[in-house]
Design an enzyme around this catalytic site. Sequence first.
Site, PDB file in Angstrom:
ATOM      1  N   TYR A   1     -12.371 -12.383   0.208  1.00 37.31           N
ATOM      2  CA  TYR A   1     -11.505 -13.624  -0.016  1.00 37.31           C
ATOM      3  C   TYR A   1     -12.324 -14.606   0.737  1.00 37.31           C
ATOM      4  CZ  TYR A   1      -8.180 -12.479  -3.679  1.00 37.31           C
ATOM      5  OH  TYR A   1      -7.480 -12.389  -4.739  1.00 37.31           O
TER       6      TYR A   1
ATOM      7  N   LYS B   1     -12.809   2.076  -1.288  1.00 36.82           N
ATOM      8  CA  LYS B   1     -14.021   2.552  -2.062  1.00 36.82           C
ATOM      9  C   LYS B   1     -14.844   3.038  -1.294  1.00 36.82           C
ATOM     10  CE  LYS B   1     -15.884   2.888  -6.227  1.00 36.82           C
ATOM     11  NZ  LYS B   1     -15.405   3.748  -7.301  1.00 36.82           N
TER      12      LYS B   1
ATOM     13  N   ASP C   1     -10.394   2.961  -7.879  1.00 39.59           N
ATOM     14  CA  ASP C   1     -10.278   3.345  -9.364  1.00 39.59           C
ATOM     15  C   ASP C   1      -9.430   4.266  -9.768  1.00 39.59           C
ATOM     16  OD1 ASP C   1     -11.997   4.924  -7.858  1.00 39.59           O
ATOM     17  OD2 ASP C   1     -13.289   5.043  -9.504  1.00 39.59           O
TER      18      ASP C   1
ATOM     19  N   ASP D   1      -4.807  -7.293  -4.467  1.00 43.51           N
ATOM     20  CA  ASP D   1      -4.578  -8.607  -5.234  1.00 43.51           C
ATOM     21  C   ASP D   1      -4.463  -7.715  -6.741  1.00 43.51           C
ATOM     22  OD1 ASP D   1      -4.377 -10.902  -6.552  1.00 43.51           O
ATOM     23  OD2 ASP D   1      -6.338 -10.761  -7.254  1.00 43.51           O
TER      24      ASP D   1
ATOM     25  N   ASP E   1      -0.673  -6.669  -9.010  1.00 50.71           N
ATOM     26  CA  ASP E   1      -0.504  -7.026 -10.535  1.00 50.71           C
ATOM     27  C   ASP E   1      -0.161  -5.648 -11.467  1.00 50.71           C
ATOM     28  OD1 ASP E   1      -0.978  -9.578  -9.865  1.00 50.71           O
ATOM     29  OD2 ASP E   1      -2.030  -9.836 -11.707  1.00 50.71           O
TER      30      ASP E   1
HETATM   31  C1  IPM Z   1      -1.922 -13.522  -5.483  1.00 48.87           C
HETATM   32  C2  IPM Z   1      -2.747 -14.510  -6.123  1.00 48.87           C
HETATM   33  C3  IPM Z   1      -3.656 -15.317  -5.307  1.00 48.87           C
HETATM   34  C4  IPM Z   1      -4.421 -14.266  -4.812  1.00 48.87           C
HETATM   35  C5  IPM Z   1      -4.247 -16.485  -5.994  1.00 48.87           C
HETATM   36  C6  IPM Z   1      -3.478 -17.525  -6.834  1.00 48.87           C
HETATM   37  C7  IPM Z   1      -5.449 -17.125  -5.102  1.00 48.87           C
HETATM   38  O1  IPM Z   1      -3.302 -13.961  -7.269  1.00 48.87           O
HETATM   39  O2  IPM Z   1      -1.266 -14.009  -4.632  1.00 48.87           O
HETATM   40  O3  IPM Z   1      -1.784 -12.349  -5.804  1.00 48.87           O
HETATM   41  O4  IPM Z   1      -5.549 -13.798  -5.362  1.00 48.87           O
HETATM   42  O5  IPM Z   1      -4.345 -13.666  -3.833  1.00 48.87           O
HETATM   43 MG    MG Z   2      -2.647 -11.923  -7.562  1.00 46.12          MG
END
Ligand code: IPM
Ligand code: MG
Length: 361
Positions: free
Chosen positions: A141, A192, A224, A248, A252
């Site tokens: 990042y 990884k 993975d 990240d 999710d």
């Molecule tokens: C998160 C979001 C952020 C990230 C974005 C909005 C920059 O997806 O906080 O998980 O990728 O960190």
């Molecule tokens: Mg995110």
Amino acid sequence: MTKKIAVLPGDGIGQEIIREALKVLDCLRQIFSVEVETEEALVGGAAYDATGTPLPQETLNLVKEADAVLLGAVGGPRWESLDYSVRPERGLLGLRSELSLFANLRPAILYPQLAEASTLRPEVVAGLDILIVRELTGGIYFGKPRGVRTLDNGERVGLNTLVYSESEIRRIVQVAFETAMKRGRRLCSVDKANVLECTELWREVVVETGRDYPEVELSHMYVDNAAMQLVRAPKQFDVMVTTNMFGDILSDCAAMLTGSIGMLPSASLDEHSKGMYEPIHGSAPDIAGKNIANPLATILSLAMLFRYSFNDAATAARIEQAVNAALDSGVRTADIYSEGSRKVSTSEMGDAVVEALRASA
Ligand code: IPM
Ligand code: MG
């Protein structure tokens, strides 16, 4: 002394979900004499529209002076064509980096009332309680060089760099071990290392650091496989620690185990537990302004704020119990709705939590 929270609603549903968290905060002030003041500032696309930058100096001054930060979400299609340097997301990344918030804690807990809302079978997710510790101020990042360039032959190349120093790895891994000590004492480090040298170093530092924590059962997993295991048998995990980008993605994935990404709070902490608290979901422009977003991730982020930055576990627990009670009462926003429950709006869900808080007084 009265503590100060910098409140940054941001974009999209950010405004709506923050409004509900502030209702909860008001109730805590009125009924439980919690001494907290708030001050709002702009971030993301809203800040860009008003000032030409997604992270105005004024906002930076406020977050640095405040004791903690509560953030909604940033971004949206309106700003997608802007140069990277002024995209709403740069505002969020700038906050994380300016405040040195390297430790991102993302708990994925399945509320038993929501077992039916998960896309996975109830027996796979029942009782789920995972904590993902994501490195937040390094890795791909932030690595340099980065950008899109045009070669001499006229072809464009896009470039990002995955880079971690030993000390950056060590400090996040220490947070993960410390956290594991307070929970189930199992830590899975995700990398990884079979392909990326950078994460080979990551693994080495994890093993070295682990020697100081003999009580913690340490394992390693390639990312993975970790993604697969999270949907196959998520309850095998207690604490997971990983890089910025892997964290990240995996968070999710973990979020959906709990029924909805609208349920997951997060804490981003610096060395001294100063922190920024935000739901892990984004600004959801498709549903913004409709009063249908789930405010619970933001309300639960407020609970984390009290726990980690204000050292006030009692208030944190009070908020979490109120969320639990609201769910018990059968109210559900659209994202967690299932047959037999009562579908409510964003503001009605906030009201339900406030009502539960009042009832607990
Ligand atoms: C998160 C979001 C952020 C990230 C974005 C909005 C920059 O997806 O906080 O998980 O990728 O960190
Ligand atoms: Mg995110």
